[in-house]
Enzyme design. Structure first.
Site, short mmCIF file in Angstrom:
data_model
loop_
_atom_site.label_atom_id
_atom_site.label_comp_id
_atom_site.label_asym_id
_atom_site.label_seq_id
_atom_site.Cartn_x
_atom_site.Cartn_y
_atom_site.Cartn_z
CB ALA A 1 -1.00 -0.17 1.03
N GLY B 1 -0.16 1.31 -3.19
CA GLY B 1 -0.37 0.69 -4.39
C GLY B 1 0.54 1.27 -5.81
CE LYS C 1 8.03 1.84 -4.54
NZ LYS C 1 7.14 2.82 -3.76
CB CYS D 1 11.09 6.47 1.00
SG CYS D 1 9.80 6.16 2.23
#
Length: 454
Positions: free
Chosen positions: A267, A269, A271, A381
């Protein structure tokens, strides 16, 4: 008649009766939740819009509240310095919402150029209606008048990049990335980021329709203008919002057409959508029921289909093994501070330590789910080595069945400075420089690609 007049006067002084007050009240509540309760801004915004303090606000007031909150967090160091200059005894204890009231008013006076009489009067009213802050209404008035007179000059005299980066982040980034790179990261965080879209087909045509431009990564970039769901192409599912750096890990799996791919921690979503659009048969796994529903809603809007599984990706053991796995792991998200300026105030070194332990478990399980010869892309990230390079080194040391599959610059639009000599991907927020700071930058991301040899 006297009673009626008193009642009327009481109604006229209700917190939401004055123009501009509801937006400020919402901003104060959001800042209080972030700074005192350490709640992520994205989560509290969603709850606030869905039946909370923002739910009844018109779009203009919602935008103002968001602007006040985001700029307060982005410039918190400078604003604290300004406020402290006029509060000799510091912030009073047990003063309720006094601090977010002062902070949100100061940002209006110093950075948002709100007329002083409006910002100060509304702040005083907010204090008067807060049970613990109301006895400080005169303090609010006095401090903010001085901020209006001198605050801009004080803020301008500070080293903005350093002042607005908390010590714990600045010191660890200097230690790992050096002073020059740390300063470049911090300076980028002061600028509101552009909006990136991943489009299904024809980026050039969509760039023209949304008044944007096509990046080397084929993302479409535009400057934020109002509601995202009002942009051309949203309703028909022609694109989805995804920072260009976040679009890179899925591409590292190369050709996934016809392959069975697991997207772990999937989630919201973006990717998953990339992998489905590329022809993969995707199983999207997430441990949050709420976030999985968000993923399913996003896929439905896009007209894409994937199998979804509510499970902890660190312990999930299906009956099959996969040709490829994408693990965009839960992390501190310090690479996304320019989009989420609350992160320096909701995360801590202790969070990074705990998340690093979780990432190790996620990686070990992902390796178990991979077929021999299959590819695993691990990404975060985060700007923290513990969540990136160190994780991969530790995984390779404890799992001899895996080897590093070096990433080449040619795979990523020729952006050679994103690829380290070891073949790992590492982007920084100050990279991807275009013709102005407002159009430039990308999220800080790490990614590594591995192959299971046996």
């Amino acid at each position: 008649m006297i009673a009626a007049n008193k009642q009327a006067r009481g109604k006229s002084r209700a917190p939401d009766a004055q123009v501009g007050l509801p937006a400020r009240r919402a901003a104060v509540e959001l800042l209080d939740a972030v700074l005192r309760k350490k709640q992520p801004l994205g989560d509290i915004l969603s709850r606030s819009l869905d039946g909370g303090v923002m739910s009844d606000l018109p779009q203009r007031d919602r935008a103002l509240a968001r602007l006040i909150v985001a700029t307060s967090l982005r410039r918190k160091g400078q604003l604290d310095h300004v406020l402290n200059a006029f509060m000799e005894r510091g912030m009073p204890e047990k003063s309720g919402s006094l601090y977010p009231i002062l902070l949100s008013a100061a940002v209006q006076l110093v950075f948002l150029k709100t007329p002083p009489h409006a910002a100060i009067d509304l702040a005083v009213r907010l204090a008067q209606y807060n049970p613990r802050a109301k006895r400080y209404d005169k303090l609010v008035n006095a401090v903010l008048r001085r901020v209006a007179d001198q605050g801009e000059a004080i803020a301008a005299g500070l080293d903005a990049a350093r002042a607005n980066t908390p010590d714990w982040l600045w010191s660890r980034w200097v230690q790992r990335w050096g002073e020059e790179r740390t300063r470049a990261i911090a300076e980028t965080h002061l600028i509101e980021p552009p909006l990136d879209l991943t489009v299904k087909i024809d980026p050039d045509a969509w760039a023209e329709r949304v008044d944007g431009r096509v990046l080397p990564t084929q993302s479409v970039r535009l400057l934020p203008k109002g509601r995202i769901d009002q942009l051309p192409g949203y309703a028909e599912g022609a694109w989805w919002v995804q920072d260009t750096a976040a679009s890179l890990p899925a591409r590292l799996l190369s050709d996934v057409s016809g392959k069975r791919v697991a997207d772990l921690c999937a989630a919201p979503g973006g990717k998953t959508a990339q992998l489905v659009q590329a022809g993969a048969s995707v199983v999207a796994v997430d441990a949050s029921k709420t976030r999985l529903k968000l993923l399913e809603g996003n896929l439905a809007r896009l007209g894409l289909e994937a199998e979804t599984v509510l499970a902890d990706a660190a312990t999930w053991l299906p009956d099959e093994r996969f040709d490829a796995i994408l693990l965009d792991a839960l992390c501190s998200a310090t690479g996304t501070i320019r989009r989420h300026p609350d992160i320096p105030y909701t995360k801590s070194p202790q969070d990074i330590e705990a998340l690093s332990a979780l990432q190790a478990r996620l990686l070990d399980n992902a390796a178990r789910l991979l077929k021999p010869g299959g590819r695993l892309v691990y990404s975060t990230c985060s700007l923290e080595v513990e969540e990136g390079e160190a994780q991969v080194a530790a995984l390779l040391a404890r799992n001899e069945a895996l080897r590093l599959d070096a990433i080449a610059a040619g795979e990523l639009a020729g952006e050679a400075d994103w690829i380290w000599p070891s073949g790992l991907l590492r982007t920084f927020p100050y990279q991807l420089k275009l013709d102005s700071p407002e159009w430039s930058g990308l999220d800080g991301f790490f990614a590594a690609r591995l192959i299971r040899t046996g």
